[in-house]
Design a protein around this motif. Structure first.
Motif, PDB file in Angstrom:
ATOM      1  N   PHE A   1      57.239   7.434  33.066  1.00 11.72           N
ATOM      2  CA  PHE A   1      57.071   6.734  31.795  1.00 11.72           C
ATOM      3  C   PHE A   1      56.361   7.686  30.846  1.00 11.72           C
ATOM      4  O   PHE A   1      55.772   8.675  31.271  1.00 11.72           O
ATOM      5  CB  PHE A   1      56.261   5.456  31.989  1.00 11.72           C
ATOM      6  CG  PHE A   1      55.011   5.685  32.778  1.00 11.72           C
ATOM      7  CD1 PHE A   1      53.856   6.125  32.162  1.00 11.72           C
ATOM      8  CD2 PHE A   1      55.007   5.500  34.146  1.00 11.72           C
ATOM      9  CE1 PHE A   1      52.725   6.385  32.897  1.00 11.72           C
ATOM     10  CE2 PHE A   1      53.865   5.754  34.890  1.00 11.72           C
ATOM     11  CZ  PHE A   1      52.717   6.201  34.256  1.00 11.72           C
TER      12      PHE A   1
ATOM     13  N   ALA B   1      51.980   4.078  28.711  1.00 12.47           N
ATOM     14  CA  ALA B   1      51.605   3.027  29.651  1.00 12.47           C
ATOM     15  C   ALA B   1      50.214   2.503  29.326  1.00 12.47           C
ATOM     16  O   ALA B   1      49.357   3.242  28.825  1.00 12.47           O
ATOM     17  CB  ALA B   1      51.628   3.552  31.081  1.00 12.47           C
TER      18      ALA B   1
ATOM     19  N   ILE C   1      48.509   7.291  28.105  1.00 10.25           N
ATOM     20  CA  ILE C   1      48.084   6.211  28.979  1.00 10.25           C
ATOM     21  C   ILE C   1      46.817   5.663  28.348  1.00 10.25           C
ATOM     22  O   ILE C   1      45.914   6.426  27.993  1.00 10.25           O
ATOM     23  CB  ILE C   1      47.789   6.714  30.409  1.00 10.25           C
ATOM     24  CG1 ILE C   1      49.074   7.241  31.063  1.00 10.25           C
ATOM     25  CG2 ILE C   1      47.176   5.592  31.255  1.00 10.25           C
ATOM     26  CD1 ILE C   1      48.847   7.925  32.397  1.00 10.25           C
TER      27      ILE C   1
ATOM     28  N   CYS D   1      53.954   0.168  24.248  1.00 13.86           N
ATOM     29  CA  CYS D   1      54.122   0.876  25.523  1.00 13.86           C
ATOM     30  C   CYS D   1      55.486   0.587  26.145  1.00 13.86           C
ATOM     31  O   CYS D   1      56.214  -0.286  25.699  1.00 13.86           O
ATOM     32  CB  CYS D   1      53.006   0.492  26.493  1.00 13.86           C
ATOM     33  SG  CYS D   1      53.183  -1.148  27.226  1.00 13.86           S
ATOM     34  N   GLU D   2      55.780   1.342  27.198  1.00 10.93           N
ATOM     35  CA  GLU D   2      56.972   1.110  28.007  1.00 10.93           C
ATOM     36  C   GLU D   2      56.621   0.396  29.308  1.00 10.93           C
ATOM     37  O   GLU D   2      57.403  -0.383  29.818  1.00 10.93           O
ATOM     38  CB  GLU D   2      57.627   2.448  28.380  1.00 10.93           C
ATOM     39  CG  GLU D   2      58.018   3.287  27.205  1.00 10.93           C
ATOM     40  CD  GLU D   2      58.130   4.764  27.570  1.00 10.93           C
ATOM     41  OE1 GLU D   2      58.655   5.496  26.715  1.00 10.93           O
ATOM     42  OE2 GLU D   2      57.707   5.183  28.663  1.00 10.93           O
ATOM     43  N   THR D   3      55.431   0.743  29.822  1.00 11.72           N
ATOM     44  CA  THR D   3      55.042   0.275  31.146  1.00 11.72           C
ATOM     45  C   THR D   3      53.641  -0.330  31.094  1.00 11.72           C
ATOM     46  O   THR D   3      52.752   0.207  30.442  1.00 11.72           O
ATOM     47  CB  THR D   3      55.071   1.442  32.154  1.00 11.72           C
ATOM     48  OG1 THR D   3      56.408   1.971  32.179  1.00 11.72           O
ATOM     49  CG2 THR D   3      54.682   0.987  33.548  1.00 11.72           C
TER      50      THR D   3
ATOM     51  N   LYS E   1      59.690  -4.676  28.939  1.00 11.09           N
ATOM     52  CA  LYS E   1      58.726  -3.728  29.500  1.00 11.09           C
ATOM     53  C   LYS E   1      58.845  -3.651  31.013  1.00 11.09           C
ATOM     54  O   LYS E   1      59.282  -4.590  31.659  1.00 11.09           O
ATOM     55  CB  LYS E   1      57.285  -4.156  29.156  1.00 11.09           C
ATOM     56  CG  LYS E   1      57.027  -4.418  27.683  1.00 11.09           C
ATOM     57  CD  LYS E   1      57.181  -3.174  26.846  1.00 11.09           C
ATOM     58  CE  LYS E   1      57.045  -3.498  25.357  1.00 11.09           C
ATOM     59  NZ  LYS E   1      57.238  -2.317  24.519  1.00 11.09           N
TER      60      LYS E   1
END
Length: 185
Positions: free
Chosen positions: A22, A25, A84, A100-102, A165
């Motif tokens: 990722f 995050a 992060i 975010c993606e994660t 997500k």
């Protein structure tokens, strides 16, 4: 088999082998759960910059920055290509989720979080601008109340964004270790 739960995984980006990676995050969960430790491990292994919300919010003299300054610094971070972010700060959680993606949620028992928070008293930390010298009673109570007062809000947001997500919920340190060994072995 441990109880690691992947609520939803929108897409998998593969860089050789079976590694899921990722670029953006967030790590959230009760204080004392080990968010910062997990964040440092992810940052080191994924080679992504790590930002601690506590370092943005708190000053070394134990005061806090102005809310607007905090928000501006956080906006600068989320506009970057890779990061992060470690920390809760419910007021800005949805903005971070959107960016975010994660999402990693450490949903550990309160007793484990209390022990984790207590273990860091008197120790220098990279995620706080001072050394905690005592376990503040108000902070202790906030940890005890976290599952009742904070987690329902967090899970509501996760449910709202589950189709957009990659969301991982860990219920133990063993879950984290299993995830890390699968992803970075």
């Amino acid at each position: 088999m441990t109880q690691q739960i992947v609520i939803y995984q929108k897409q998998t980006v593969r860089f050789g082998g079976n590694r899921f990676m990722f670029q953006k995050a967030i790590i959230i969960g009760c204080p004392g759960a080990g968010k910062s430790t997990f964040a440092r491990t992810l940052s080191d292994k994924a080679h992504l910059p790590l930002y601690y919300l506590d370092m943005l919010w708190h000053k070394p003299d134990r005061t806090t920055v102005d809310r607007n300054i905090f928000d501006e610094k956080l906006k600068e971070i989320v506009l970057q290509d890779k990061w992060i972010i470690d920390g809760n700060y419910g007021r800005t959680l949805e903005m971070r989720i959107q960016s975010c993606e994660t999402i990693f949620l450490l949903d550990f028992p309160a007793e484990e979080c209390l022990a984790g928070a207590e273990s860091r008293i008197g120790r220098q930390r990279v995620d706080m601008p001072w050394i905690e010298t005592e376990f503040d009673e108000e902070f202790r109570q906030w940890i005890i109340d976290f599952p009742k007062n904070e987690l329902p809000i967090v899970y509501e947001l996760l449910d709202r964004y589950k189709s957009e997500k990659n969301i991982y919920v860990f219920h133990s340190r063993a879950d984290i270790d299993e995830y890390l060994s699968k992803i970075f072995s």
